[in-house]
Design a protein around this motif. Structure first.
Motif, PDB file in Angstrom:
ATOM      1  N   GLY A 120     -13.116 -40.289 -17.541  1.00  0.00           N
ATOM      2  CA  GLY A 120     -11.770 -40.093 -18.242  1.00  0.00           C
ATOM      3  C   GLY A 120     -12.233 -39.932 -19.770  1.00  0.00           C
ATOM      4  O   GLY A 120     -13.425 -39.709 -20.110  1.00  0.00           O
ATOM      5  N   PRO A 121     -11.262 -40.028 -20.609  1.00  0.00           N
ATOM      6  CA  PRO A 121     -11.599 -39.914 -22.080  1.00  0.00           C
ATOM      7  C   PRO A 121     -12.526 -41.049 -22.274  1.00  0.00           C
ATOM      8  O   PRO A 121     -12.577 -42.021 -21.916  1.00  0.00           O
ATOM      9  N   VAL A 122     -13.365 -40.600 -23.502  1.00  0.00           N
ATOM     10  CA  VAL A 122     -14.344 -41.286 -24.142  1.00  0.00           C
ATOM     11  C   VAL A 122     -14.251 -41.521 -25.577  1.00  0.00           C
ATOM     12  O   VAL A 122     -14.000 -40.446 -26.378  1.00  0.00           O
ATOM     13  N   LEU A 123     -14.160 -42.602 -26.131  1.00  0.00           N
ATOM     14  CA  LEU A 123     -14.287 -43.064 -27.472  1.00  0.00           C
ATOM     15  C   LEU A 123     -15.443 -43.465 -27.847  1.00  0.00           C
ATOM     16  O   LEU A 123     -16.320 -44.177 -27.415  1.00  0.00           O
ATOM     17  N   GLU A 124     -16.074 -42.880 -28.959  1.00  0.00           N
ATOM     18  CA  GLU A 124     -17.333 -43.216 -29.738  1.00  0.00           C
ATOM     19  C   GLU A 124     -17.006 -43.616 -30.838  1.00  0.00           C
ATOM     20  O   GLU A 124     -16.210 -42.878 -31.902  1.00  0.00           O
ATOM     21  N   LEU A 125     -17.852 -44.790 -31.174  1.00  0.00           N
ATOM     22  CA  LEU A 125     -17.531 -45.426 -32.688  1.00  0.00           C
ATOM     23  C   LEU A 125     -18.908 -45.172 -33.268  1.00  0.00           C
ATOM     24  O   LEU A 125     -20.008 -45.511 -32.841  1.00  0.00           O
ATOM     25  N   GLY A 126     -18.792 -44.586 -34.505  1.00  0.00           N
ATOM     26  CA  GLY A 126     -20.048 -44.376 -35.332  1.00  0.00           C
ATOM     27  C   GLY A 126     -21.027 -43.524 -34.640  1.00  0.00           C
ATOM     28  O   GLY A 126     -22.323 -43.983 -34.490  1.00  0.00           O
ATOM     29  N   PRO A 127     -20.394 -42.280 -34.371  1.00  0.00           N
ATOM     30  CA  PRO A 127     -21.639 -41.301 -33.799  1.00  0.00           C
ATOM     31  C   PRO A 127     -22.667 -40.717 -34.571  1.00  0.00           C
ATOM     32  O   PRO A 127     -23.642 -40.330 -34.087  1.00  0.00           O
ATOM     33  N   GLY A 128     -22.615 -41.036 -35.829  1.00  0.00           N
ATOM     34  CA  GLY A 128     -23.517 -40.449 -36.738  1.00  0.00           C
ATOM     35  C   GLY A 128     -23.993 -39.093 -36.545  1.00  0.00           C
ATOM     36  O   GLY A 128     -23.105 -38.471 -36.755  1.00  0.00           O
ATOM     37  N   THR A 129     -25.116 -38.578 -36.160  1.00  0.00           N
ATOM     38  CA  THR A 129     -25.508 -37.513 -36.048  1.00  0.00           C
ATOM     39  C   THR A 129     -25.012 -36.829 -34.730  1.00  0.00           C
ATOM     40  O   THR A 129     -25.287 -35.538 -34.637  1.00  0.00           O
ATOM     41  N   ARG A 177      -3.303 -46.601 -33.611  1.00  0.00           N
ATOM     42  CA  ARG A 177      -2.718 -46.363 -32.333  1.00  0.00           C
ATOM     43  C   ARG A 177      -2.826 -44.860 -31.853  1.00  0.00           C
ATOM     44  O   ARG A 177      -2.006 -43.946 -31.863  1.00  0.00           O
ATOM     45  N   LEU A 178      -4.251 -44.471 -31.873  1.00  0.00           N
ATOM     46  CA  LEU A 178      -4.567 -43.053 -31.487  1.00  0.00           C
ATOM     47  C   LEU A 178      -4.643 -42.592 -30.124  1.00  0.00           C
ATOM     48  O   LEU A 178      -4.381 -41.384 -29.706  1.00  0.00           O
ATOM     49  N   PHE A 179      -4.481 -43.512 -29.174  1.00  0.00           N
ATOM     50  CA  PHE A 179      -4.151 -43.256 -27.839  1.00  0.00           C
ATOM     51  C   PHE A 179      -3.057 -43.475 -27.358  1.00  0.00           C
ATOM     52  O   PHE A 179      -2.733 -44.755 -26.739  1.00  0.00           O
ATOM     53  N   THR A 180      -1.866 -42.965 -27.305  1.00  0.00           N
ATOM     54  CA  THR A 180      -0.608 -42.987 -26.759  1.00  0.00           C
ATOM     55  C   THR A 180      -0.264 -42.567 -25.224  1.00  0.00           C
ATOM     56  O   THR A 180       0.610 -43.024 -24.777  1.00  0.00           O
ATOM     57  N   GLY A 181      -1.311 -41.636 -24.934  1.00  0.00           N
ATOM     58  CA  GLY A 181      -1.148 -41.185 -23.640  1.00  0.00           C
ATOM     59  C   GLY A 181      -2.207 -41.808 -22.575  1.00  0.00           C
ATOM     60  O   GLY A 181      -1.874 -43.056 -22.411  1.00  0.00           O
ATOM     61  N   GLN A 182      -3.055 -41.187 -22.088  1.00  0.00           N
ATOM     62  CA  GLN A 182      -3.979 -41.834 -21.127  1.00  0.00           C
ATOM     63  C   GLN A 182      -5.055 -42.691 -21.978  1.00  0.00           C
ATOM     64  O   GLN A 182      -5.369 -41.956 -22.879  1.00  0.00           O
ATOM     65  N   PRO A 183      -5.315 -43.845 -21.471  1.00  0.00           N
ATOM     66  CA  PRO A 183      -6.268 -44.658 -22.088  1.00  0.00           C
ATOM     67  C   PRO A 183      -7.669 -44.389 -21.954  1.00  0.00           C
ATOM     68  O   PRO A 183      -8.047 -43.452 -20.937  1.00  0.00           O
ATOM     69  N   VAL A 184      -8.518 -44.670 -22.894  1.00  0.00           N
ATOM     70  CA  VAL A 184     -10.137 -44.376 -22.486  1.00  0.00           C
ATOM     71  C   VAL A 184     -10.761 -45.084 -21.270  1.00  0.00           C
ATOM     72  O   VAL A 184     -10.258 -46.305 -21.220  1.00  0.00           O
ATOM     73  N   GLY A 185     -11.513 -44.498 -20.744  1.00  0.00           N
ATOM     74  CA  GLY A 185     -12.309 -45.103 -19.696  1.00  0.00           C
ATOM     75  C   GLY A 185     -13.665 -45.530 -20.217  1.00  0.00           C
ATOM     76  O   GLY A 185     -14.250 -46.593 -19.426  1.00  0.00           O
ATOM     77  N   ALA A 186     -13.939 -45.426 -21.280  1.00  0.00           N
ATOM     78  CA  ALA A 186     -15.472 -45.791 -21.776  1.00  0.00           C
ATOM     79  C   ALA A 186     -15.352 -45.783 -23.229  1.00  0.00           C
ATOM     80  O   ALA A 186     -14.879 -44.888 -23.991  1.00  0.00           O
ATOM     81  N   ASP A 196     -10.324 -51.406 -16.251  1.00  0.00           N
ATOM     82  CA  ASP A 196     -11.417 -51.115 -15.599  1.00  0.00           C
ATOM     83  C   ASP A 196     -12.496 -50.436 -16.419  1.00  0.00           C
ATOM     84  O   ASP A 196     -13.437 -50.263 -15.817  1.00  0.00           O
ATOM     85  N   GLY A 197     -12.199 -50.219 -17.752  1.00  0.00           N
ATOM     86  CA  GLY A 197     -13.139 -49.451 -18.681  1.00  0.00           C
ATOM     87  C   GLY A 197     -14.085 -50.420 -18.987  1.00  0.00           C
ATOM     88  O   GLY A 197     -14.407 -51.703 -18.835  1.00  0.00           O
ATOM     89  N   ALA A 198     -15.045 -49.922 -19.711  1.00  0.00           N
ATOM     90  CA  ALA A 198     -16.450 -50.611 -20.500  1.00  0.00           C
ATOM     91  C   ALA A 198     -16.550 -50.007 -21.569  1.00  0.00           C
ATOM     92  O   ALA A 198     -16.260 -49.078 -21.940  1.00  0.00           O
ATOM     93  N   ILE A 199     -17.200 -51.030 -22.438  1.00  0.00           N
ATOM     94  CA  ILE A 199     -17.684 -50.740 -23.908  1.00  0.00           C
ATOM     95  C   ILE A 199     -19.200 -50.874 -23.539  1.00  0.00           C
ATOM     96  O   ILE A 199     -19.824 -51.839 -23.107  1.00  0.00           O
TER      97      ILE A 199
END
Length: 197
Positions: A48-57, A108-117, A146-149
């Motif tokens: 599902g949707p993925v959130l990335e923190l501090g992707p840099g390059t 509150r960036l995700f008002t719809g489907q929550p991220v899976g990872a 059931d998502g993971a960081i």
């Protein structure tokens, strides 16, 4: 040839950013392919949707796309202005947001489907405990039950203090490590504890 030029260019940008603000960047070079593969190996298009923190390059971003995650399913949170602009150019179909990850709960960036990872390249070891708590609280607000960081570290153990893990009821599992990164790194998976934990 182009990849080699891009890698040299990324190294130069990364190194200059580290010189300007070593606590914010916290690494002298972008993450290598071995670490990117380790960070993303449990993630697939079905996540599902993925959130990335501090992707840099964008080393982890590229690895996610190579695993079949659609660019449109990626939200990239980057504080550095230079990196944010570069990410927008490279991954034009992804949602790139320039902000401090500690503000996630307020935005509150995700008002719809929550991220899976969540894939985190943030230098948590160089951050105050309170800021780490804000970041993880915001992440948990938008993460599926059931998502993971996924968090990497250059240290010998999970970079999140036990106090925070206990308070947020998170379980930390070492996914693996790689010596083929500069410096060598390990990856941890954080998941919500079940009632029996």
């Amino acid at each position: 040839m182009m990849t080699s030029i891009t890698n040299r260019s990324d190294f130069g940008r990364f190194f200059r950013s580290w010189l300007a603000n070593p606590l914010q960047v916290a690494a002298v070079a972008p993450s290598g392919k071995a670490l990117a593969n380790l960070m993303t190996r449990e993630i697939s298009p079905q996540t599902g949707p993925v959130l990335e923190l501090g992707p840099g390059t964008g080393a982890f971003t590229r690895a996610l796309i190579e695993r079949g995650v659609r660019e449109e399913d990626l939200t990239l949170i980057e504080y550095g202005e230079v990196f944010a602009g570069m990410l927008q150019d490279r991954f034009s179909d992804a949602r790139v947001i320039r902000m401090d990850a500690a503000d996630l709960a307020r935005r509150r960036l995700f008002t719809g489907q929550p991220v899976g990872a969540v894939v985190s390249g943030l230098p948590l070891l160089s951050m105050p405990t309170r800021k780490v708590m804000y970041i993880l609280s915001g992440v948990l607000d938008c993460l599926r039950a059931d998502g993971a960081i996924y968090q990497f570290t250059y240290g010998p153990r999970c970079p999140i203090p036990d106090l925070i893990l206990d308070r947020l009821r998170l379980r930390s599992t070492r996914v693996g490590g790689t010596m083929r990164n500069m410096p060598p790194a390990a990856v941890y998976r954080l998941t919500r504890r079940t009632i029996v934990d």
